[in-house]
Motif scaffolding. Structure first.
Motif, PDB file in Angstrom:
ATOM      1  N   GLU A 148      -3.672 -74.393 -41.552  1.00  0.00           N
ATOM      2  CA  GLU A 148      -3.280 -73.343 -40.472  1.00  0.00           C
ATOM      3  C   GLU A 148      -2.916 -73.800 -38.856  1.00  0.00           C
ATOM      4  O   GLU A 148      -2.296 -73.268 -38.591  1.00  0.00           O
ATOM      5  CB  GLU A 148      -4.524 -72.070 -40.580  1.00  0.00           C
ATOM      6  CG  GLU A 148      -3.772 -70.614 -40.528  1.00  0.00           C
ATOM      7  CD  GLU A 148      -4.897 -69.703 -40.285  1.00  0.00           C
ATOM      8  OE1 GLU A 148      -4.817 -69.090 -39.596  1.00  0.00           O
ATOM      9  OE2 GLU A 148      -6.291 -69.620 -41.491  1.00  0.00           O
ATOM     10  N   ALA A 149      -3.751 -74.213 -38.848  1.00  0.00           N
ATOM     11  CA  ALA A 149      -3.723 -75.487 -37.763  1.00  0.00           C
ATOM     12  C   ALA A 149      -2.730 -76.204 -37.461  1.00  0.00           C
ATOM     13  O   ALA A 149      -2.517 -77.063 -36.095  1.00  0.00           O
ATOM     14  CB  ALA A 149      -5.103 -75.876 -37.220  1.00  0.00           C
ATOM     15  N   GLY A 150      -2.347 -76.780 -38.506  1.00  0.00           N
ATOM     16  CA  GLY A 150      -1.035 -77.162 -38.355  1.00  0.00           C
ATOM     17  C   GLY A 150      -1.114 -79.045 -39.285  1.00  0.00           C
ATOM     18  O   GLY A 150      -0.105 -79.704 -39.048  1.00  0.00           O
TER      19      GLY A 150
ATOM     20  N   ASP B  20     -20.740 -81.447 -36.606  1.00  0.00           N
ATOM     21  CA  ASP B  20     -21.547 -80.598 -37.300  1.00  0.00           C
ATOM     22  C   ASP B  20     -21.501 -79.442 -36.262  1.00  0.00           C
ATOM     23  O   ASP B  20     -22.464 -78.985 -35.905  1.00  0.00           O
ATOM     24  CB  ASP B  20     -23.205 -81.056 -37.385  1.00  0.00           C
ATOM     25  CG  ASP B  20     -23.433 -82.059 -38.537  1.00  0.00           C
ATOM     26  OD1 ASP B  20     -22.886 -81.450 -40.142  1.00  0.00           O
ATOM     27  OD2 ASP B  20     -23.831 -82.782 -38.229  1.00  0.00           O
ATOM     28  N   ALA B  21     -20.435 -79.364 -35.770  1.00  0.00           N
ATOM     29  CA  ALA B  21     -20.238 -77.854 -34.547  1.00  0.00           C
ATOM     30  C   ALA B  21     -18.715 -76.748 -34.908  1.00  0.00           C
ATOM     31  O   ALA B  21     -19.019 -75.950 -34.593  1.00  0.00           O
ATOM     32  CB  ALA B  21     -20.185 -78.636 -33.293  1.00  0.00           C
ATOM     33  N   LEU B  22     -17.960 -77.422 -35.780  1.00  0.00           N
ATOM     34  CA  LEU B  22     -16.363 -76.617 -36.059  1.00  0.00           C
ATOM     35  C   LEU B  22     -17.259 -75.189 -36.781  1.00  0.00           C
ATOM     36  O   LEU B  22     -16.600 -74.461 -36.067  1.00  0.00           O
ATOM     37  CB  LEU B  22     -15.825 -76.931 -37.121  1.00  0.00           C
ATOM     38  CG  LEU B  22     -14.581 -76.422 -37.397  1.00  0.00           C
ATOM     39  CD1 LEU B  22     -13.295 -76.428 -36.004  1.00  0.00           C
ATOM     40  CD2 LEU B  22     -13.346 -76.604 -38.322  1.00  0.00           C
ATOM     41  N   HIS B  23     -17.672 -75.047 -37.376  1.00  0.00           N
ATOM     42  CA  HIS B  23     -17.942 -74.113 -38.079  1.00  0.00           C
ATOM     43  C   HIS B  23     -19.881 -73.140 -36.765  1.00  0.00           C
ATOM     44  O   HIS B  23     -19.008 -71.930 -37.619  1.00  0.00           O
ATOM     45  CB  HIS B  23     -18.970 -74.245 -39.276  1.00  0.00           C
ATOM     46  CG  HIS B  23     -19.971 -75.063 -39.470  1.00  0.00           C
ATOM     47  ND1 HIS B  23     -20.617 -76.019 -39.127  1.00  0.00           N
ATOM     48  CD2 HIS B  23     -21.769 -74.143 -39.338  1.00  0.00           C
ATOM     49  CE1 HIS B  23     -22.012 -76.697 -39.350  1.00  0.00           C
ATOM     50  NE2 HIS B  23     -22.609 -75.234 -38.825  1.00  0.00           N
ATOM     51  N   ASP B  24     -19.841 -73.494 -36.173  1.00  0.00           N
ATOM     52  CA  ASP B  24     -20.168 -72.745 -35.409  1.00  0.00           C
ATOM     53  C   ASP B  24     -19.481 -72.505 -34.346  1.00  0.00           C
ATOM     54  O   ASP B  24     -19.743 -71.112 -33.524  1.00  0.00           O
ATOM     55  CB  ASP B  24     -20.945 -73.734 -34.072  1.00  0.00           C
ATOM     56  CG  ASP B  24     -22.584 -74.329 -34.963  1.00  0.00           C
ATOM     57  OD1 ASP B  24     -23.259 -73.558 -35.548  1.00  0.00           O
ATOM     58  OD2 ASP B  24     -22.195 -75.314 -35.262  1.00  0.00           O
ATOM     59  N   MET B  25     -18.042 -72.489 -34.385  1.00  0.00           N
ATOM     60  CA  MET B  25     -17.079 -71.878 -33.497  1.00  0.00           C
ATOM     61  C   MET B  25     -16.388 -70.267 -33.963  1.00  0.00           C
ATOM     62  O   MET B  25     -16.652 -70.728 -34.883  1.00  0.00           O
ATOM     63  CB  MET B  25     -16.643 -72.904 -33.181  1.00  0.00           C
ATOM     64  CG  MET B  25     -16.292 -73.814 -32.158  1.00  0.00           C
ATOM     65  SD  MET B  25     -15.039 -75.264 -32.346  1.00  0.00           S
ATOM     66  CE  MET B  25     -16.022 -76.513 -31.309  1.00  0.00           C
ATOM     67  N   GLY B  26     -16.018 -69.598 -32.764  1.00  0.00           N
ATOM     68  CA  GLY B  26     -15.235 -68.305 -33.767  1.00  0.00           C
ATOM     69  C   GLY B  26     -14.208 -68.661 -34.078  1.00  0.00           C
ATOM     70  O   GLY B  26     -13.975 -67.889 -35.437  1.00  0.00           O
ATOM     71  N   ASP B  27     -13.509 -69.511 -33.113  1.00  0.00           N
ATOM     72  CA  ASP B  27     -11.798 -69.565 -33.665  1.00  0.00           C
ATOM     73  C   ASP B  27     -11.605 -71.193 -34.215  1.00  0.00           C
ATOM     74  O   ASP B  27     -11.352 -71.386 -33.086  1.00  0.00           O
ATOM     75  CB  ASP B  27     -11.353 -69.077 -32.429  1.00  0.00           C
ATOM     76  CG  ASP B  27      -9.276 -69.649 -33.073  1.00  0.00           C
ATOM     77  OD1 ASP B  27      -9.262 -69.429 -34.036  1.00  0.00           O
ATOM     78  OD2 ASP B  27      -8.664 -69.418 -32.390  1.00  0.00           O
ATOM     79  N   PRO B  28     -12.330 -71.771 -34.890  1.00  0.00           N
ATOM     80  CA  PRO B  28     -12.162 -72.956 -36.210  1.00  0.00           C
ATOM     81  C   PRO B  28     -10.513 -73.480 -35.414  1.00  0.00           C
ATOM     82  O   PRO B  28     -10.087 -74.600 -35.624  1.00  0.00           O
ATOM     83  CB  PRO B  28     -12.935 -72.805 -36.976  1.00  0.00           C
ATOM     84  CG  PRO B  28     -13.658 -71.486 -37.178  1.00  0.00           C
ATOM     85  CD  PRO B  28     -12.855 -71.244 -36.250  1.00  0.00           C
ATOM     86  N   VAL B  29      -9.633 -72.550 -36.024  1.00  0.00           N
ATOM     87  CA  VAL B  29      -7.927 -72.682 -36.069  1.00  0.00           C
ATOM     88  C   VAL B  29      -8.071 -72.523 -34.748  1.00  0.00           C
ATOM     89  O   VAL B  29      -6.787 -73.957 -34.630  1.00  0.00           O
ATOM     90  CB  VAL B  29      -7.925 -71.480 -36.851  1.00  0.00           C
ATOM     91  CG1 VAL B  29      -5.959 -71.383 -36.476  1.00  0.00           C
ATOM     92  CG2 VAL B  29      -8.323 -70.804 -38.399  1.00  0.00           C
ATOM     93  N   GLY B  30      -8.059 -71.979 -34.052  1.00  0.00           N
ATOM     94  CA  GLY B  30      -7.903 -72.579 -32.795  1.00  0.00           C
ATOM     95  C   GLY B  30      -8.130 -73.579 -31.843  1.00  0.00           C
ATOM     96  O   GLY B  30      -7.659 -74.255 -31.796  1.00  0.00           O
ATOM     97  N   ALA B  31      -9.008 -74.417 -32.077  1.00  0.00           N
ATOM     98  CA  ALA B  31     -10.056 -75.316 -32.381  1.00  0.00           C
ATOM     99  C   ALA B  31      -9.250 -76.655 -32.320  1.00  0.00           C
ATOM    100  O   ALA B  31      -8.486 -77.101 -32.160  1.00  0.00           O
ATOM    101  CB  ALA B  31     -11.521 -75.466 -32.255  1.00  0.00           C
TER     102      ALA B  31
END
Ligand SMILES: C[S@@+](CC[C@H](N)C(=O)[O-])C[C@H]1O[C@@H](n2cnc3c(N)ncnc32)[C@H](O)[C@@H]1O
Length: 352
Positions: A330-332, A247-258
Motif C-alpha cells: 500500500e505504501a508503494g 520493533d516500532a512500526l506496529h506501535d504506530m497508528g499509521d504504518p502505511v503513512g510512515a
C-alpha cells in the motif's frame, strides 16, 4: 461443573508455576536494581552473609531473596555449604549486561505492564488507546534493555549482511535514518560498526532521545550520530541510503503513512530495513512461548499505543509477514523479502 479432576490438577499445577513466575518478576527487577546478580557473578559461591556484605544490603532481606531465587532455579544452592552461586548460563542471563543472552533488563518493561494496567483498563473502555509517551518511565529503559541483547547478537553480524548490498554501502559511507529509535540502541550499534556513514535517529518521544544522546556519548560515536524529535510521517532529510525501523512500526497508528514517507525519503537505490517481532500470519501459529510474550506486551503497550495515534491501524506485535507485506504494498514498495530471522525477530528488506 464437570471438571475432570486429573486435568484440573494439571492446570492448577501450571497456574501455580505461572503465578510463581509472575511474583518472581518483581524479585528479578529488585536484584537487577540492587546489583545482586552482578555481585553474585563476581563473588562466586558464597553464603548470604558474604553476599550481603559485598552488595551492601541487609542479610535477612537478601537471604529471603536468595531462597526465592533458588526455588525459581535462577541461582544454584549447595545445602552442604549453605552457599549460593550463579552457574555460567544464569550469569549470562542475569549479570552479563552487554551479552547476547542478557534478560534481566527486560523486566523493567514487565514492571510497566503492571504499573500502567489501570490506564490500559480505561483505554479498553474508551477505545482511545494509551500513548507510548503516557506510560511509566520504566517502560522506556526496560524496552531498551529488552531489545539490545538481540541487536548486539545479530544486527551487525547477521541482519545487515543479509541485506542485498547494504553492508558494502555502509562501509563506503551513506546517510542512515533510524525511525522510532527510542533510546538509540540500534542507531548507536550501527554507528559504531560503520564509521564512514552518518546516522540520525528519529522518535516522537523527546525524553527517549535524551537517553539516546547519552548512549551515543558513552559509546564515543556522538560525532557521527544525532537524534531529533520527529514522527515517522514527517521526519526531515532525503536521499537516505538506508532507513531502518526496529520493533516500532506496529506501535504506530499509521504504518502505511510512515512507510510511504520512508519510501519518498529514500535514495532511488536505498533500502528500508524493517525489523518486527517474528510471527506467523495466523493466531494458531503464534500460540507458543514467544507469541505469549509478544501478545501480552502488545495488549498492554503496542496495540493501545497505535490506537492512540491517527488512523489507529493497531497491527499488533504479532502482525505476521502477510500483513506487513500488505502495508508495504500500500505504501508503494515494489520489492519485499524476508532477509533474516531469529526466534524473536524477522528482518524484512523493502525497496521502492
Ligand atoms: C517498542 S519501542 C522500540 C524502540 C527502539 N526502536 C528499540 O528497538 O529499542 C517503539 C518506539 O516507537 C516510537 N514511536 C511510536 N510511534 C511513533 C511515531 N508515530 N513516530 C515516531 N516514533 C514513534 C516510540 O516512541 C518508541 O520509542
Amino acid at each position: 461443573m464437570a471438571a475432570d479432576p486429573g486435568k484440573l490438577e494439571a492446570f492448577v499445577g501450571k497456574m501455580a508455576g505461572d503465578m510463581g513466575a509472575a511474583m518472581s518478576a518483581s524479585l528479578v527487577q529488585l536484584g537487577d536494581r540492587l546489583g545482586l546478580y552482578k555481585t553474585m557473578a563476581e563473588a562466586g559461591p558464597s553464603t548470604s552473609s558474604t553476599l550481603a556484605a559485598r552488595a551492601g544490603v541487609n542479610e535477612r532481606n537478601l537471604r529471603e531473596w536468595l531462597s526465592a531465587q533458588a526455588a525459581s532455579g535462577y541461582v544454584d544452592y549447595d545445602p552442604a555449604t549453605s552457599k549460593f552461586s550463579l552457574n555460567d548460563e544464569q550469569a549470562m542471563v542475569f549479570a552479563d549486561e552487554g551479552g547476547p543472552a542478557f534478560m534481566a533488563g527486560g523486566f523493567g518493561l514487565i514492571a510497566a505492564m503492571f504499573i500502567d494496567e489501570p490506564n490500559v483498563a480505561e483505554a479498553f473502555k474508551t477505545g482511545r488507546g494509551l500513548g507510548w509517551h503516557e506510560h511509566s518511565q520504566c517502560l522506556f529503559r526496560g524496552t531498551e534493555r529488552f531489545f539490545r541483547p538481540g541487536y548486539n547478537a545479530n544486527l551487525v553480524s547477521a541482519w545487515i549482511p543479509a541485506l542485498d548490498g547494504v553492508e558494502a554501502r555502509l562501509n563506503e559511507g551513506i546517510s542512515v535514518a533510524d525511525i522510532g529509535c527510542g533510546h538509540g540502541a540500534s542507531t548507536v550499534l550501527m554507528a559504531k560498526a560503520y564509521p564512514n556513514s552518518r546516522f540520525v535517529g528519529f522518535d516522537y518521544h523527546a525524553p527517549s532521545l535524551e537517553r539516546a544522546r547519552e548512549v551515543a556519548r558513552d559509546e564515543g560515536v556522538a560525532d557521527r550520530v544525532r537524534f531529533e524529535t520527529a514522527s515517522a510521517k514527517d521526519f526531515p532529510g532525503e536521499g537516505y541510503g538506508l532507513v531502518t525501523i526496529f520493533d516500532a512500526l506496529h506501535d504506530m497508528g499509521d504504518p502505511v503513512g510512515a512507510a510511504t514517507h520512508i519510501r519518498e525519503r529514500l535514495a532511488p537505490d536505498g533500502t528500508f530495513m524493517l525489523v518486527e517481532p517474528n510471527a506467523q500470519d495466523d493466531l494458531s501459529g503464534n500460540l507458543n512461548p514467544v507469541g505469549r510474550m509478544f501478545y501480552s506486551a502488545s495488549t498492554m503497550v503496542c496495540t493501545p499505543a497505535s490506537m492512540n495515534q491517527e488512523v489507529a491501524l493497531a497491527l499488533g506485535a504479532q502482525a505476521g509477514e502477510a500483513r506487513l507485506k500488505a502495508v508495504a504494498d500500500e505504501a508503494g514498495f515494489t520489492h519485499f523479502r524476508r532477509a533474516a530471522e531469529t526466534p524473536f525477530n524477522m528482518v524484512l528488506e523493502l525497496r521502492p
